[in-house]
Design an enzyme around this catalytic site. Sequence first.
Site, short mmCIF file in Angstrom:
data_model
loop_
_atom_site.label_atom_id
_atom_site.label_comp_id
_atom_site.label_asym_id
_atom_site.label_seq_id
_atom_site.Cartn_x
_atom_site.Cartn_y
_atom_site.Cartn_z
N LYS A 104 -4.24 -9.55 5.20
CA LYS A 104 -3.19 -9.76 4.21
C LYS A 104 -2.35 -10.97 4.60
CE LYS A 104 -2.94 -4.81 3.17
NZ LYS A 104 -2.08 -3.60 3.16
N GLY A 135 -3.93 -2.80 -0.15
CA GLY A 135 -3.22 -1.63 -0.67
C GLY A 135 -2.20 -1.11 0.32
N ALA A 139 -1.67 1.45 9.02
CA ALA A 139 -2.83 1.80 9.84
C ALA A 139 -2.64 3.09 10.63
CB ALA A 139 -3.15 0.64 10.78
N LYS A 190 3.56 -9.48 -0.45
CA LYS A 190 4.45 -8.35 -0.20
C LYS A 190 4.99 -8.37 1.23
CE LYS A 190 1.59 -6.00 2.49
NZ LYS A 190 1.85 -5.45 3.83
N SER A 253 6.44 -0.73 9.55
CA SER A 253 6.16 -2.07 9.04
C SER A 253 6.66 -3.15 10.01
CB SER A 253 6.83 -2.26 7.68
OG SER A 253 6.82 -3.62 7.31
N VAL A 278 0.72 -9.14 14.86
CA VAL A 278 1.20 -10.29 14.09
C VAL A 278 2.00 -9.81 12.88
CG1 VAL A 278 0.48 -12.27 12.69
CG2 VAL A 278 -0.74 -11.71 14.81
N GLU A 280 2.54 -10.90 9.54
CA GLU A 280 1.93 -11.88 8.64
C GLU A 280 2.93 -12.52 7.68
OE1 GLU A 280 -0.90 -13.26 8.50
OE2 GLU A 280 -2.48 -11.96 9.27
#
Length: 342
Positions: A104, A135, A139, A190, A253, A278, A280
């Site tokens: 992503k 989506g 994880a 996002k 997150s 990371v 992103e």
Amino acid sequence: MITVVGTGTWGTTLAVQLARADRSVRWLARTDDEAVQLRESGENQRFLPGTEIPPAIHITSDPLEALEGSDLILLVVPSEAMRRNVRWIAPGIATDSILVSATKGLETDAGKTMSALISEELPNLASDRILALSGPNLAREIAKGQPAAAVLAGKDPQLTRQAREMLMLPRFRIYTSTDVFGVELGGALKNVMAIVAGICDGLRIGDNAKAALLTRGVAEMTRLGVAMGAQPLTFAGLAGLGDLMATCASRQSRNRHVGEQLAQGESLEAILAAMTNVAEGVPTTRAALRLARSLHVELPITELLHDVLFGGTTVAQATVELLERAPRDELDGLRMNSSTRN
């Protein structure tokens, strides 16, 4: 046979869950030492400690060995490492391979999506054999067996359904789409908005303000997506709004964490140095803004976040600047014209 390229948290989760569902899995590690560590310890101690790696997974650092006879290749590496990894595995990729990017992000310098990058590096592979998976997929929840859903996008619906059958698990439901760019952009952009959500939480400015900012963030995501040829409704689906909800609300997150720490006065350098995975959203902010400027698309929230991350603007200054912007029509730049509707 499914080959998973990438040993981060998401790559580990996918490899483990697919193996637990009796899929034949090969897992490509970055180095011989990493492959040995994963095999001997039986877990990914760095990225997903405590999750047992099924013995049936074949772990190797040799790309030719990992890819031989593979039906589907899952690319689960950071966006900035994608081009390097594709070049590494290119000699083992057959023309009938199915490649699925589960990354992503955007390539920072060129603003390319992962499918565009992969296609550029593998000119002999038909573009309809390059798919994108995205989506609301935190994880660690999926690693625990908690239910989740995702969307798999590809240009060829039949091929996409074939890939879905290989990847869908009892508690991991996969929908399909033909909007590859939209699914990729939703997953990448996002992360930018998740940093904004973290800033809202760190500043304690309230749920009303956070909801307003994220709603306008979806408008930004959609404007840029439409300018690139994506379908606007994709951003209301799992790869857009769904992923945004999960990433902006969860304490898991990484991108939300970055925003929260920024709001509390930490420097970006210190925040990133303390993280294992990371975030992103940081490089994607730079890439998205470059891409938007090339397409003459206005992204005010992204632009202000860019100034905070890279331009020396304080979080407080950015908040004031955003509130002082002139009001506009809510659907400005999003309405479909009559020719599009027809």
